[in-house]
Design a protein around this motif. Sequence first.
Motif, PDB file in Angstrom:
ATOM      1  N   LEU A 152       0.831  -1.208   0.000  1.00 27.85           N
ATOM      2  CA  LEU A 152       0.000   0.000   0.000  1.00 27.85           C
ATOM      3  C   LEU A 152       0.865   1.258   0.000  1.00 27.85           C
ATOM      4  CD1 LEU A 152      -2.811  -0.978   2.541  1.00 27.85           C
ATOM      5  CD2 LEU A 152      -3.063  -0.635   0.071  1.00 27.85           C
ATOM      6  N   LEU A 153       1.936   1.241   0.780  1.00 26.17           N
ATOM      7  CA  LEU A 153       2.842   2.391   0.812  1.00 26.17           C
ATOM      8  C   LEU A 153       3.428   2.650  -0.574  1.00 26.17           C
ATOM      9  CD1 LEU A 153       4.700   1.743   4.193  1.00 26.17           C
ATOM     10  CD2 LEU A 153       3.351   3.772   3.653  1.00 26.17           C
ATOM     11  N   GLU A 154       3.867   1.588  -1.240  1.00 25.62           N
ATOM     12  CA  GLU A 154       4.460   1.729  -2.567  1.00 25.62           C
ATOM     13  C   GLU A 154       3.428   2.181  -3.594  1.00 25.62           C
ATOM     14  OE1 GLU A 154       7.528   1.187  -3.817  1.00 25.62           O
ATOM     15  OE2 GLU A 154       8.590   0.542  -2.017  1.00 25.62           O
ATOM     16  N   LEU A 155       2.179   1.754  -3.410  1.00 26.83           N
ATOM     17  CA  LEU A 155       1.117   2.112  -4.350  1.00 26.83           C
ATOM     18  C   LEU A 155       0.701   3.571  -4.208  1.00 26.83           C
ATOM     19  CD1 LEU A 155      -0.960   1.083  -6.478  1.00 26.83           C
ATOM     20  CD2 LEU A 155      -2.490   0.564  -4.565  1.00 26.83           C
ATOM     21  N   MET A 156       0.686   4.080  -2.972  1.00 26.44           N
ATOM     22  CA  MET A 156       0.119   5.394  -2.697  1.00 26.44           C
ATOM     23  C   MET A 156       1.159   6.504  -2.537  1.00 26.44           C
ATOM     24  SD  MET A 156      -2.854   4.074  -0.050  1.00 26.44           S
ATOM     25  CE  MET A 156      -3.747   5.634  -0.021  1.00 26.44           C
ATOM     26  N   LEU A 157       2.397   6.139  -2.207  1.00 27.53           N
ATOM     27  CA  LEU A 157       3.444   7.139  -1.996  1.00 27.53           C
ATOM     28  C   LEU A 157       4.578   6.937  -2.994  1.00 27.53           C
ATOM     29  CD1 LEU A 157       3.765   7.030   1.916  1.00 27.53           C
ATOM     30  CD2 LEU A 157       2.242   8.451   0.538  1.00 27.53           C
ATOM     31  N   SER A 158       5.277   8.004  -3.304  1.00 26.83           N
ATOM     32  CA  SER A 158       6.445   7.908  -4.174  1.00 26.83           C
ATOM     33  C   SER A 158       7.625   7.343  -3.390  1.00 26.83           C
ATOM     34  CB  SER A 158       6.811   9.286  -4.725  1.00 26.83           C
ATOM     35  OG  SER A 158       7.274  10.134  -3.666  1.00 26.83           O
ATOM     36  N   LYS A 159       8.625   6.862  -4.095  1.00 32.15           N
ATOM     37  CA  LYS A 159       9.839   6.368  -3.443  1.00 32.15           C
ATOM     38  C   LYS A 159      10.484   7.472  -2.613  1.00 32.15           C
ATOM     39  CE  LYS A 159      10.365   2.079  -5.041  1.00 32.15           C
ATOM     40  NZ  LYS A 159      10.519   0.878  -4.197  1.00 32.15           N
ATOM     41  N   GLN A 160      10.479   8.689  -3.139  1.00 33.23           N
ATOM     42  CA  GLN A 160      11.081   9.804  -2.418  1.00 33.23           C
ATOM     43  C   GLN A 160      10.347  10.059  -1.107  1.00 33.23           C
ATOM     44  OE1 GLN A 160      12.261  13.399  -4.587  1.00 33.23           O
ATOM     45  NE2 GLN A 160      11.206  14.637  -3.045  1.00 33.23           N
ATOM     46  N   ARG A 161       9.019  10.003  -1.144  1.00 29.00           N
ATOM     47  CA  ARG A 161       8.224  10.251   0.061  1.00 29.00           C
ATOM     48  C   ARG A 161       8.434   9.137   1.089  1.00 29.00           C
ATOM     49  NH1 ARG A 161       6.478  13.906   3.570  1.00 29.00           N
ATOM     50  NH2 ARG A 161       4.313  13.613   4.243  1.00 29.00           N
ATOM     51  N   ILE A 162       8.512   7.897   0.627  1.00 27.12           N
ATOM     52  CA  ILE A 162       8.763   6.776   1.536  1.00 27.12           C
ATOM     53  C   ILE A 162      10.101   6.959   2.240  1.00 27.12           C
ATOM     54  CG2 ILE A 162       9.288   4.297   1.617  1.00 27.12           C
ATOM     55  CD1 ILE A 162       7.194   3.938  -0.618  1.00 27.12           C
ATOM     56  N   LEU A 163      11.132   7.299   1.479  1.00 23.05           N
ATOM     57  CA  LEU A 163      12.459   7.481   2.060  1.00 23.05           C
ATOM     58  C   LEU A 163      12.485   8.690   2.989  1.00 23.05           C
ATOM     59  CD1 LEU A 163      15.328   6.347   2.123  1.00 23.05           C
ATOM     60  CD2 LEU A 163      15.891   7.831   0.193  1.00 23.05           C
ATOM     61  N   GLU A 164      11.771   9.748   2.628  1.00 24.46           N
ATOM     62  CA  GLU A 164      11.710  10.941   3.474  1.00 24.46           C
ATOM     63  C   GLU A 164      11.090  10.616   4.841  1.00 24.46           C
ATOM     64  OE1 GLU A 164      10.158  15.556   3.082  1.00 24.46           O
ATOM     65  OE2 GLU A 164       8.905  13.949   2.261  1.00 24.46           O
ATOM     66  N   ILE A 165       9.967   9.903   4.832  1.00 25.90           N
ATOM     67  CA  ILE A 165       9.309   9.548   6.092  1.00 25.90           C
ATOM     68  C   ILE A 165      10.189   8.596   6.898  1.00 25.90           C
ATOM     69  CG2 ILE A 165       7.294   8.430   7.127  1.00 25.90           C
ATOM     70  CD1 ILE A 165       5.665   9.369   4.711  1.00 25.90           C
ATOM     71  N   TYR A 166      10.802   7.648   6.217  1.00 23.66           N
ATOM     72  CA  TYR A 166      11.676   6.685   6.892  1.00 23.66           C
ATOM     73  C   TYR A 166      12.834   7.394   7.593  1.00 23.66           C
ATOM     74  CZ  TYR A 166      15.007   2.829   7.456  1.00 23.66           C
ATOM     75  OH  TYR A 166      15.909   1.924   7.963  1.00 23.66           O
ATOM     76  N   LEU A 167      13.535   8.257   6.856  1.00 23.58           N
ATOM     77  CA  LEU A 167      14.720   8.916   7.413  1.00 23.58           C
ATOM     78  C   LEU A 167      14.376   9.893   8.535  1.00 23.58           C
ATOM     79  CD1 LEU A 167      16.813   9.579   4.180  1.00 23.58           C
ATOM     80  CD2 LEU A 167      17.269   7.910   5.978  1.00 23.58           C
ATOM     81  N   ASN A 168      13.160  10.384   8.573  1.00 19.62           N
ATOM     82  CA  ASN A 168      12.759  11.305   9.631  1.00 19.62           C
ATOM     83  C   ASN A 168      12.241  10.585  10.875  1.00 19.62           C
ATOM     84  OD1 ASN A 168      12.859  14.356   9.130  1.00 19.62           O
ATOM     85  ND2 ASN A 168      12.178  13.569   7.152  1.00 19.62           N
ATOM     86  N   ASN A 169      12.055   9.270  10.797  1.00 19.24           N
ATOM     87  CA  ASN A 169      11.466   8.552  11.920  1.00 19.24           C
ATOM     88  C   ASN A 169      12.264   7.358  12.415  1.00 19.24           C
ATOM     89  OD1 ASN A 169       8.593   9.724  12.484  1.00 19.24           O
ATOM     90  ND2 ASN A 169       8.723   9.614  10.253  1.00 19.24           N
ATOM     91  N   VAL A 170      13.266   6.921  11.660  1.00 24.17           N
ATOM     92  CA  VAL A 170      14.014   5.741  12.060  1.00 24.17           C
ATOM     93  C   VAL A 170      14.817   6.025  13.326  1.00 24.17           C
ATOM     94  CG1 VAL A 170      16.076   6.262  10.668  1.00 24.17           C
ATOM     95  CG2 VAL A 170      15.458   3.883  11.174  1.00 24.17           C
ATOM     96  N   GLU A 171      14.978   4.999  14.149  1.00 23.26           N
ATOM     97  CA  GLU A 171      15.688   5.143  15.428  1.00 23.26           C
ATOM     98  C   GLU A 171      17.194   5.114  15.212  1.00 23.26           C
ATOM     99  OE1 GLU A 171      15.241   3.154  19.819  1.00 23.26           O
ATOM    100  OE2 GLU A 171      15.485   1.784  18.126  1.00 23.26           O
ATOM    101  N   TRP A 172      17.910   6.039  15.893  1.00 22.64           N
ATOM    102  CA  TRP A 172      19.367   6.078  15.814  1.00 22.64           C
ATOM    103  C   TRP A 172      20.011   6.126  17.192  1.00 22.64           C
ATOM    104  CZ3 TRP A 172      18.488   8.403  10.651  1.00 22.64           C
ATOM    105  CH2 TRP A 172      19.213   7.747   9.642  1.00 22.64           C
ATOM    106  N   GLY A 173      19.320   5.614  18.191  1.00 24.05           N
ATOM    107  CA  GLY A 173      19.853   5.597  19.536  1.00 24.05           C
ATOM    108  C   GLY A 173      18.733   5.742  20.549  1.00 24.05           C
TER     109      GLY A 173
END
Length: 238
Positions: A152-173
């Motif tokens: 669903l994410l791939e169908l509704m969002l662009s690759k750029q948007r997926i990566l943008e949301i991922y990089l803003n929310n992924v845990e780094w500590g």
Amino acid sequence: MKALGRLLLMVLYAGLLLQLFFVARIAVMVWVDPESTTYQRSEAWQLARSDDGLRWRQQWVDYEQISSNLKRAVIASEDAGFLEHHGVQWDAIQKAWQRNAKAEAKAEQADNGKPAKVYGGSTITQQLAKNLLLSGERNFLRKGQELVLAQLLELMLSKQRILEIYLNNVEWGQGVFGAEAAAQHYFRKSAAQLSASEAARLAAMLPAPKRFEKMPQSRYLAQRTRTITRYIPMVTAP
């Protein structure tokens, strides 16, 4: 039998409503940045209950404000086929299942009480689906839902948007979420200013960010950082 039939219909209806809820949540993300993820809320609750209290670092930055080095480093480390697949890499999942089965058999033979090492075959899209919308439980039902959400994410969002949301929310500590917070925490600079080696080091931490935060001199981390740094020029980001 009628009661059982009604129960099954209620379960199916509830499942359909849940899927519609997920579709609506993802549709909103086309325009609206998510304020938090399910995983973050769980972590925030645990941190708030700890002796140290809630220590939280996170700041959303737009895609253009994230270094291309970091985008390419994360793709190289976590999902080399990110631009080609449609949310799921079935070959990687099959290999992960085979490795997990072998690890479980080895742990049973050892009989030392240590759990088997779990190998993952998740794409960036799957990781986002899991952290954004699902619980941390490990079972076939949750994994199946993760696969549906990735599609669903791939169908509704662009690759750029997926990566943008991922990089803003992924845990780094511990309590550190997103590229901007990670860049400030580890390098005292913005996410836009990360060099190739700095970006590679952050990408190398992603399988176990809390552990590597406490082990900055890890030999594995240094070696993995060097490997990712070499691959960065070869990777294309959306």
